[in-house]
Design an enzyme around this catalytic site. Structure first.
Site, PDB file in Angstrom:
ATOM      1  N   SER A 240       0.832  -1.199   0.000  1.00 14.11           N
ATOM      2  CA  SER A 240       0.000   0.000   0.000  1.00 14.11           C
ATOM      3  C   SER A 240       0.872   1.256   0.000  1.00 14.11           C
ATOM      4  O   SER A 240       1.730   1.404  -0.875  1.00 14.11           O
ATOM      5  CB  SER A 240      -0.949  -0.053   1.194  1.00 14.11           C
ATOM      6  OG  SER A 240      -1.983   0.885   1.055  1.00 14.11           O
ATOM      7  N   ASP A 469      -8.895  -4.498  -5.782  1.00 11.49           N
ATOM      8  CA  ASP A 469      -8.362  -3.852  -4.587  1.00 11.49           C
ATOM      9  C   ASP A 469      -9.108  -2.540  -4.374  1.00 11.49           C
ATOM     10  O   ASP A 469      -9.166  -1.705  -5.271  1.00 11.49           O
ATOM     11  CB  ASP A 469      -6.867  -3.583  -4.784  1.00 11.49           C
ATOM     12  CG  ASP A 469      -6.171  -3.134  -3.510  1.00 11.49           C
ATOM     13  OD1 ASP A 469      -6.727  -2.274  -2.794  1.00 11.49           O
ATOM     14  OD2 ASP A 469      -5.063  -3.629  -3.240  1.00 11.49           O
ATOM     15  N   HIS A 497      -7.365  -6.043  -0.198  1.00 11.60           N
ATOM     16  CA  HIS A 497      -6.279  -5.083  -0.355  1.00 11.60           C
ATOM     17  C   HIS A 497      -4.930  -5.757  -0.239  1.00 11.60           C
ATOM     18  O   HIS A 497      -4.603  -6.307   0.816  1.00 11.60           O
ATOM     19  CB  HIS A 497      -6.427  -3.988   0.693  1.00 11.60           C
ATOM     20  CG  HIS A 497      -5.400  -2.914   0.594  1.00 11.60           C
ATOM     21  ND1 HIS A 497      -4.987  -2.379  -0.602  1.00 11.60           N
ATOM     22  CD2 HIS A 497      -4.680  -2.266   1.551  1.00 11.60           C
ATOM     23  CE1 HIS A 497      -4.073  -1.452  -0.384  1.00 11.60           C
ATOM     24  NE2 HIS A 497      -3.865  -1.364   0.911  1.00 11.60           N
TER      25      HIS A 497
END
Length: 526
Positions: A240, A469, A497
């Protein structure tokens, strides 16, 4: 989350990025055997016990003013299940002879013969890399645990590293629960007032560090950590927002890139508005996937079709905007507002494992009880049932984001974007459009601007993207893999995610690269 999602990137009342699930979930995939392409690995790192040191390895081209930082030796101590130490870095890289801060670093030594350090970051901005590394047995496979010392750090301003805290817990409760989708001029002014109050509190309480917590600063800290660990090249797993740290590092120090895995990309070259719109689309698609799964079951409280289910969620959010729901055990102290409800729904989008919990929470909420959704929202915000926050992610996130890229300063842009985004993302568009309002009134001008990173001269960089995602849309991983001179895309077709730890196929491909430099074939899909 539970697993456990360790971080969430959020600005004001808008979701901006998220972090990795810790739980290891495996699934089948399709794809052929990997192809061989070597990439350099870092030099060995001491895994000794308390008091053991790591020998610094600086690199040619290190500025003389930073030599004392690059030459430092780490003294490791026993801190429960991990080894821990402190890394000294300058508050301002423009003034390396000035004030310094200490970065908290931990290490979980390899179970077998160590290939060196694998530095990990779960995202944020504001996620604790220290805590993430401490969960080494859950965040990487047994093969990686056997071969690498897993090293984590709390970035500057985060957790154990001079944390930035602007508001009290009670004030943060009110801020996070405020209206994320102002519908009238009066509500817009209230949103602006709330954003300004948060920004002013940070200016008053955070001190000089507030101007020096950008991703660029963190990437420079990361290179000092690499040297202090005794590694000539950095091996790195970023998820991320951790991918933005990684790509920024690769742009600064391409020759020092070792085995790099960037999973769930936050691109360095998108504007604030492009990020918000991309996230709105990502959460919309993820929510549709959840609803499709829900309505296929006989007990789904959302209805019997995807369109009906999405409409039901939107009407519910309007209802709690007008009349918040009571929450068990909270009394009148806290109720389920639209802000908290949106956060609870978003929490479940990060992991398919949480979908059944969300369905139960909806069923409960439709009956007038907001407790289930509030529990999900608290997990998202890293808030305990007692009303305390276990980390400072919900505060420092704005400090980092507002430095990294400019945001619109006038309400007109947010009004326009809320309408535009809602056309492609009716459920999430307005909320994401208003999400960066706090950066529009931030007391410090941004130091970064959107820019492409090619990292010419680096070793191979493995970029991983998940097709549904919510927080880091798949197209962003495709984008970065193309822009990197030596980027290689690995695709996971699925929900949730980030992908490493969610699919045996992805895990095998990532491990082959981390362990032997073997890249997956072009177009590899799991």
């Amino acid at each position: 989350m539970s697993g456990t999602r360790t971080t969430t990137w959020r600005t004001a009342n808008g979701l901006v990025a998220g972090a990795a699930a810790i739980a290891m979930v495996t699934a089948g995939c399709s794809g052929g055997a990997g192809s061989s392409a070597s990439a350099p690995s870092g030099s060995a790192v001491s895994s000794g016990g308390a008091g053991a040191t790591s020998t610094a390895v600086a690199s040619s081209g290190t500025p003389a003013a930073l030599a004392k930082f690059y030459d430092q030796k780490l003294a490791w101590s026993d801190c429960g299940a991990v080894k821990c130490t402190k890394l000294t870095v300058p508050v301002s890289y423009a003034k390396p002879g000035g004030a310094t801060i200490q970065i908290a670093v931990d290490k979980v030594p390899a179970k077998g013969h160590s290939k060196g350090a694998l530095v990990v970051n779960p995202g944020g901005p504001g996620g604790s890399g220290y805590d993430y590394a401490a969960a080494a047995d859950q965040i990487v496979t047994p093969q990686i645990r056997s071969s690498y010392d897993v090293v984590g750090f709390d970035p500057r301003g985060v957790g154990r590293s001079s944390p930035i805290t602007c508001m009290s817990d009670a004030a943060l409760d009110a801020y996070l629960g405020s209206d994320p989708t102002p519908d009238t001029k009066a509500e817009e002014q209230t949103a602006l007032k709330n954003a300004k109050a948060f920004a002013d509190d940070c200016k008053a309480k955070a001190g000089p560090l507030l101007a020096n917590v950008s991703t660029l600063d963190v990437a420079k800290d990361l290179d000092i950590l690499r040297a202090a660990l005794g590694s000539t090249k950095l091996n790195y797993l970023g998820k991320s927002y951790g991918t933005l740290i990684g790509s920024t590092y690769a742009g600064l120090f391409p020759k020092r890139v070792g085995h790099f895995v960037l999973d769930g990309v936050v691109p360095p070259d998108i504007t604030t508005e492009e990020m918000n719109e991309g996230q709105a689309e990502g959460f919309e698609e993820a929510t549709k996937s959840y609803v499709k799964n829900c309505v296929a079951q006989s007990n789904c409280p959302l209805g019997t079709t995807e369109s009906a289910g999405m409409a039901r969620i939107r009407s519910f959010l309007k209802q709690v905007d007008a009349k918040p729901l009571p929450v068990s055990g909270q009394g009148d102290v806290r109720k389920l507002t639209e802000g908290w409800a949106s956060m609870g729904i978003a929490e479940a989008m990060y992991s398919k494992q949480e979908w059944p919990t969300l369905t139960q929470a909806f069923d409960q909420a439709f009956g007038g009880d907001g407790t289930g959704l509030m529990v999900l929202a608290d997990a998202y915000a890293e808030r305990t049932a007692e009303g305390t926050y276990t980390g400072n992610i919900m505060q420092v996130i704005n400090a980092v984001s507002c430095l990294d890229r400019p945001a619109p300063s006038g309400l007109t842009t947010y009004e326009k974007d809320s309408t535009t985004f809602a056309k492609v993302a009716p459920t999430w568009g307005a909320m994401l459009a208003w999400g960066s309002l706090v950066c529009g009134v931030w007391p410090i001008k941004p130091t970064g601007t959107p820019h492409k990173i090619a990292a010419a001269g680096s070793g191979p960089i493995l970029v991983v993207g998940t097709t549904r995602d919510p927080a880091t849309p798949y197209k962003w991983s495709v984008q970065l893999a193309k822009e990197l001179k030596n980027g290689h895309l690995l695709t996971y077709v699925g929900d949730g995610h980030t992908a490493y730890g969610q699919s045996a196929c992805i895990d095998d491909a990532v491990d082959a690269y981390l362990l032997a430099g073997t890249l997956p074939p072009k177009g590899k899909t799991c």
